[in-house]
Structures are given as structure tokens and as C-alpha cells.
Motif scaffolding. Structure first.
Motif, PDB file in Angstrom:
ATOM      1  N   PRO A  76      66.308  36.468  35.273  1.00 14.07           N
ATOM      2  CA  PRO A  76      64.863  36.244  35.123  1.00 14.07           C
ATOM      3  C   PRO A  76      64.496  34.803  35.459  1.00 14.07           C
ATOM      4  CG  PRO A  76      65.742  37.429  33.235  1.00 14.07           C
ATOM      5  CD  PRO A  76      66.934  36.989  34.042  1.00 14.07           C
ATOM      6  N   ALA A  77      63.300  34.619  35.991  1.00 14.65           N
ATOM      7  CA  ALA A  77      62.877  33.294  36.436  1.00 14.65           C
ATOM      8  C   ALA A  77      62.955  32.273  35.314  1.00 14.65           C
ATOM      9  CB  ALA A  77      61.460  33.363  37.010  1.00 14.65           C
ATOM     10  N   TRP A  78      62.604  32.665  34.080  1.00 11.60           N
ATOM     11  CA  TRP A  78      62.566  31.700  32.978  1.00 11.60           C
ATOM     12  C   TRP A  78      63.960  31.243  32.563  1.00 11.60           C
ATOM     13  CZ3 TRP A  78      64.883  32.930  28.299  1.00 11.60           C
ATOM     14  CH2 TRP A  78      65.179  34.270  28.075  1.00 11.60           C
ATOM     15  N   ARG A  79      65.016  31.905  33.047  1.00  9.76           N
ATOM     16  CA  ARG A  79      66.375  31.494  32.721  1.00  9.76           C
ATOM     17  C   ARG A  79      67.031  30.714  33.855  1.00  9.76           C
ATOM     18  NH1 ARG A  79      69.948  36.330  30.609  1.00  9.76           N
ATOM     19  NH2 ARG A  79      71.361  34.538  30.424  1.00  9.76           N
ATOM     20  N   ARG A  80      66.336  30.524  34.944  1.00 15.23           N
ATOM     21  CA  ARG A  80      66.899  29.815  36.084  1.00 15.23           C
ATOM     22  C   ARG A  80      66.604  28.315  35.985  1.00 15.23           C
ATOM     23  NH1 ARG A  80      64.862  33.461  41.247  1.00 15.23           N
ATOM     24  NH2 ARG A  80      65.338  35.536  40.376  1.00 15.23           N
ATOM     25  N   PRO A  81      67.318  27.498  36.757  1.00 13.12           N
ATOM     26  CA  PRO A  81      66.900  26.091  36.899  1.00 13.12           C
ATOM     27  C   PRO A  81      65.464  26.030  37.395  1.00 13.12           C
ATOM     28  CG  PRO A  81      69.102  26.402  37.801  1.00 13.12           C
ATOM     29  CD  PRO A  81      68.584  27.786  37.482  1.00 13.12           C
ATOM     30  N   SER A  82      64.726  25.044  36.904  1.00 12.37           N
ATOM     31  CA  SER A  82      63.320  24.930  37.272  1.00 12.37           C
ATOM     32  C   SER A  82      62.973  23.470  37.562  1.00 12.37           C
ATOM     33  CB  SER A  82      62.416  25.467  36.159  1.00 12.37           C
ATOM     34  OG  SER A  82      62.548  24.676  34.987  1.00 12.37           O
ATOM     35  N   LEU A  83      61.941  23.296  38.319  1.00 14.63           N
ATOM     36  CA  LEU A  83      61.431  21.970  38.635  1.00 14.63           C
ATOM     37  C   LEU A  83      59.908  22.022  38.610  1.00 14.63           C
ATOM     38  CD1 LEU A  83      61.934  19.026  39.586  1.00 14.63           C
ATOM     39  CD2 LEU A  83      61.747  19.889  41.933  1.00 14.63           C
ATOM     40  N   ILE A  84      59.305  21.140  37.826  1.00 13.34           N
ATOM     41  CA  ILE A  84      57.852  21.009  37.765  1.00 13.34           C
ATOM     42  C   ILE A  84      57.476  19.670  38.392  1.00 13.34           C
ATOM     43  CG2 ILE A  84      55.840  20.788  36.244  1.00 13.34           C
ATOM     44  CD1 ILE A  84      57.356  22.516  34.212  1.00 13.34           C
ATOM     45  N   ILE A  85      56.533  19.700  39.311  1.00 13.63           N
ATOM     46  CA  ILE A  85      56.041  18.489  39.967  1.00 13.63           C
ATOM     47  C   ILE A  85      54.534  18.432  39.749  1.00 13.63           C
ATOM     48  CG2 ILE A  85      55.817  17.232  42.141  1.00 13.63           C
ATOM     49  CD1 ILE A  85      58.193  18.920  43.171  1.00 13.63           C
ATOM     50  N   GLN A  86      54.061  17.347  39.191  1.00 15.46           N
ATOM     51  CA  GLN A  86      52.625  17.156  38.990  1.00 15.46           C
ATOM     52  C   GLN A  86      52.228  15.774  39.491  1.00 15.46           C
ATOM     53  OE1 GLN A  86      51.984  17.747  34.789  1.00 15.46           O
ATOM     54  NE2 GLN A  86      52.011  19.962  34.960  1.00 15.46           N
ATOM     55  N   ASN A  87      51.175  15.733  40.258  1.00 16.14           N
ATOM     56  CA  ASN A  87      50.597  14.456  40.675  1.00 16.14           C
ATOM     57  C   ASN A  87      49.171  14.418  40.129  1.00 16.14           C
ATOM     58  OD1 ASN A  87      50.832  11.947  42.223  1.00 16.14           O
ATOM     59  ND2 ASN A  87      49.195  12.806  43.459  1.00 16.14           N
ATOM     60  N   PHE A  88      48.953  13.591  39.140  1.00 18.14           N
ATOM     61  CA  PHE A  88      47.681  13.622  38.436  1.00 18.14           C
ATOM     62  C   PHE A  88      46.935  12.301  38.586  1.00 18.14           C
ATOM     63  CE2 PHE A  88      50.937  12.230  35.497  1.00 18.14           C
ATOM     64  CZ  PHE A  88      50.352  11.167  34.819  1.00 18.14           C
ATOM     65  N   ASN A  89      45.639  12.405  38.346  1.00 16.14           N
ATOM     66  CA  ASN A  89      44.743  11.244  38.404  1.00 16.14           C
ATOM     67  C   ASN A  89      44.632  10.648  39.804  1.00 16.14           C
ATOM     68  OD1 ASN A  89      43.697  11.194  35.859  1.00 16.14           O
ATOM     69  ND2 ASN A  89      44.591   9.256  35.251  1.00 16.14           N
ATOM     70  N   PHE A  90      44.805  11.471  40.836  1.00 18.27           N
ATOM     71  CA  PHE A  90      44.523  10.920  42.157  1.00 18.27           C
ATOM     72  C   PHE A  90      43.027  11.053  42.441  1.00 18.27           C
ATOM     73  CE2 PHE A  90      45.380  15.348  43.513  1.00 18.27           C
ATOM     74  CZ  PHE A  90      44.410  15.557  44.484  1.00 18.27           C
ATOM     75  N   ARG A  91      42.516  10.129  43.206  1.00 14.09           N
ATOM     76  CA  ARG A  91      41.082  10.075  43.496  1.00 14.09           C
ATOM     77  C   ARG A  91      40.876  10.134  45.009  1.00 14.09           C
ATOM     78  NH1 ARG A  91      37.556   5.468  40.661  1.00 14.09           N
ATOM     79  NH2 ARG A  91      38.131   6.746  38.858  1.00 14.09           N
ATOM     80  N   PRO A  92      40.530  11.294  45.546  1.00 19.38           N
ATOM     81  CA  PRO A  92      40.373  11.424  47.000  1.00 19.38           C
ATOM     82  C   PRO A  92      39.071  10.847  47.538  1.00 19.38           C
ATOM     83  CG  PRO A  92      39.935  13.519  45.947  1.00 19.38           C
ATOM     84  CD  PRO A  92      40.399  12.586  44.855  1.00 19.38           C
ATOM     85  N   ARG A  93      38.080  10.647  46.645  1.00 17.68           N
ATOM     86  CA  ARG A  93      36.788  10.074  47.047  1.00 17.68           C
ATOM     87  C   ARG A  93      36.151  10.885  48.179  1.00 17.68           C
ATOM     88  NH1 ARG A  93      36.276   5.215  44.420  1.00 17.68           N
ATOM     89  NH2 ARG A  93      38.228   4.262  43.692  1.00 17.68           N
ATOM     90  N   ILE A  94      36.028  12.185  47.944  1.00 21.28           N
ATOM     91  CA  ILE A  94      35.431  13.083  48.924  1.00 21.28           C
ATOM     92  C   ILE A  94      34.081  13.573  48.427  1.00 21.28           C
ATOM     93  CG2 ILE A  94      37.635  13.788  49.914  1.00 21.28           C
ATOM     94  CD1 ILE A  94      37.604  16.235  48.159  1.00 21.28           C
ATOM     95  N   GLN A  95      33.280  14.101  49.332  1.00 17.78           N
ATOM     96  CA  GLN A  95      31.934  14.552  49.014  1.00 17.78           C
ATOM     97  C   GLN A  95      31.861  16.052  48.741  1.00 17.78           C
ATOM     98  OE1 GLN A  95      29.128  12.546  48.834  1.00 17.78           O
ATOM     99  NE2 GLN A  95      30.484  10.788  49.089  1.00 17.78           N
ATOM    100  N   HIS A  96      32.842  16.805  49.214  1.00 20.39           N
ATOM    101  CA  HIS A  96      32.817  18.266  49.128  1.00 20.39           C
ATOM    102  C   HIS A  96      34.261  18.743  49.036  1.00 20.39           C
ATOM    103  CE1 HIS A  96      32.134  22.478  50.477  1.00 20.39           C
ATOM    104  NE2 HIS A  96      30.908  22.294  50.005  1.00 20.39           N
TER     105      HIS A  96
END
Length: 244
Positions: free
Chosen positions: A51-71
């Protein structure tokens, strides 16, 4: 496609997505902070019946980035691919968590800003993300005396810098991620949080009604933090809801 350690990796849908965060203080689209998250499980024949929950796992999060876009569609133009430039402070903070499986220690975590990334294209709500980073506690950007060089020993051009990161980064990936969710932080005195969230999302990102909407109130929750109990949070899902 992810290159990390010796495993083959499978991207988990649902939790792997781009998310925009709207706070009460945000007045214009450029004020918004975003995050993207990717969840991986080890794949390959040896894990086929695990099962997936018993396998090795990797979580990657990139937070608080500011793209400064209009849409929201302008996310396809976002690039933080040149380390050390004036925009790199807006590129976000990298959090990773690597685990060999349940009840196996240690769980390796890191929190850094030593990474580069860009959005290479868009297909409707899907964005192609290219990412490279270091996660071994080495402050790469904190060593100005070290310049990037090519394999021939010559100073790297901007294209050479990209090749350096691809060859040397501990994490390198190219994945298609959906623009999945907007979280709107709403003052408690707002009478209609749902309508307020929809209006804010449309005004700041140009988005219409989501596929799903949920409201979180942590005032009475034992899991709430002092910083989250004062306001109400509306989560607008624009690409499925924990989609498999």
C-alpha cells in the motif's frame, strides 16, 4: 519525473497542486502569496503489492512564493530560474520530508531557500513545473565566494547555471501540476464568508465558481493554532477534491 535518492517515484494526485492564499491585508493581485506541493510514493515492481502509505515517501512544499501576477493564468510566465537575482527573495521557502515508511526512523526534514524553479508551460489548469534544489543543510547561496563553473572550469553562463543545477541538485523534477485551490482568510465579523471568498477570489485572481467549497473554523478545534483561531478559512477547490 523526479530524481531523488535511489527510488523510482510516483506523484500522488490530489495533494499535489498549486495553491493561492488570500489574506485580509491583500489589496491587489501582486500582494498574494502562493505555494505548490508535491507528494510522492516509491514505485516500481518491488512496491507493486505494498500500500502507498507503507512505502517510502517524499513531500516537497514551496511556500510563501510571490509571483506578482495579475491573473491566475499568468502563472505560466513565472520563473525563479536565476539564483542570486533580485527576484529570488520571492521564490519561496522549500520544505521537504523524506520517510522510509511508517514506524521507520529517522524522518528527514529540511527547510531551505536554496532552489530554483520555473513554470515551463500551461495546458488549461495544468502547469508544467521544473524544479531543482539542495536539501542537505548546505547554504549554497550563502557562499558568494563559490561561483558556478562548467565541466571545463569556465564560468557558467545563464544556460550553464541551469545545467549546473540539473547535474548537481539533490532534487530535480519536472511535473504537471494543476492550479488546485485558493484559501481565503476571512475576518470573523464577515456575515457571509462564502460570498466574501468568492468575490475576493474573482477580484484578485479572475476565477469564477469553484468545483467545491469548504469552510474551516478553528475557534473550537483542539488542533487550531492561536494564529488560526481568530479568522475563518474558506477553501475553494478548482481542480477536483482530493482527486484520485
Amino acid at each position: 519525473m523526479l530524481h531523488f535518492r535511489e527510488h523510482q517515484w510516483l506523484l500522488a494526485p490530489g495533494t499535489s497542486r498549486f495553491t493561492a492564499w488570500i489574506e485580509p491585508k491583500d489589496k491587489k493581485p501582486e500582494d498574494l502569496r502562493w505555494l505548490f506541493a508535491l507528494t510522492y510514493h516509491a514505485g516500481g515492481p518491488q512496491w507493486r503489492r505494498v500500500p502507498a502509505w507503507r512505502r517510502p515517501s517524499l513531500i516537497i512544499q514551496n511556500f510563501n512564493f510571490r509571483p506578482r501576477i495579475q491573473h491566475w493564468t499568468e502563472l505560466e510566465q513565472v520563473t525563479f530560474w536565476s539564483p542570486g537575482d533580485d527576484l529570488h527573495d520571492d521564490s519561496g521557502y522549500l520544505f521537504t520530508e523524506f520517510s522510509l515508511g511508517p514506524k521507520k526512523t529517522p524522518v528527514e526534514t529540511s527547510l531551505f531557500s536554496d532552489h530554483i524553479w520555473r513554470v515551463a508551460g500551461r495546458d488549461r489548469r495544468w502547469f508544467t513545473l521544473e524544479f531543482a534544489g539542495f536539501i542537505n543543510c548546505e547554504n549554497f547561496f550563502g557562499k558568494p565566494e563559490e561561483s558556478l563553473v562548467t565541466s571545463t572550469g569556465q564560468p557558467a553562463s545563464s544556460d550553464g547555471e541551469a545545467e549546473f543545477w540539473k547535474a548537481n541538485a539533490q532534487l530535480y523534477l519536472v511535473e504537471d501540476l494543476p492550479f488546485g485551490m485558493v484559501t481565503v482568510q476571512i475576518p470573523r465579523n464577515v456575515r457571509d464568508p462564502q460570498t466574501y471568498a468568492l468575490r475576493r477570489t474573482h477580484a484578485l485572481l479572475g476565477l469564477e465558481r469553484p468545483e467545491h467549497l469548504e469552510i474551516s473554523d478553528y475557534a473550537q478545534s483542539p488542533h487550531g493554532h492561536e494564529f488560526t483561531r481568530g479568522d475563518i478559512y474558506v477553501h475553494l477547490h478548482f481542480h477536483g477534491y482530493y482527486e484520485d
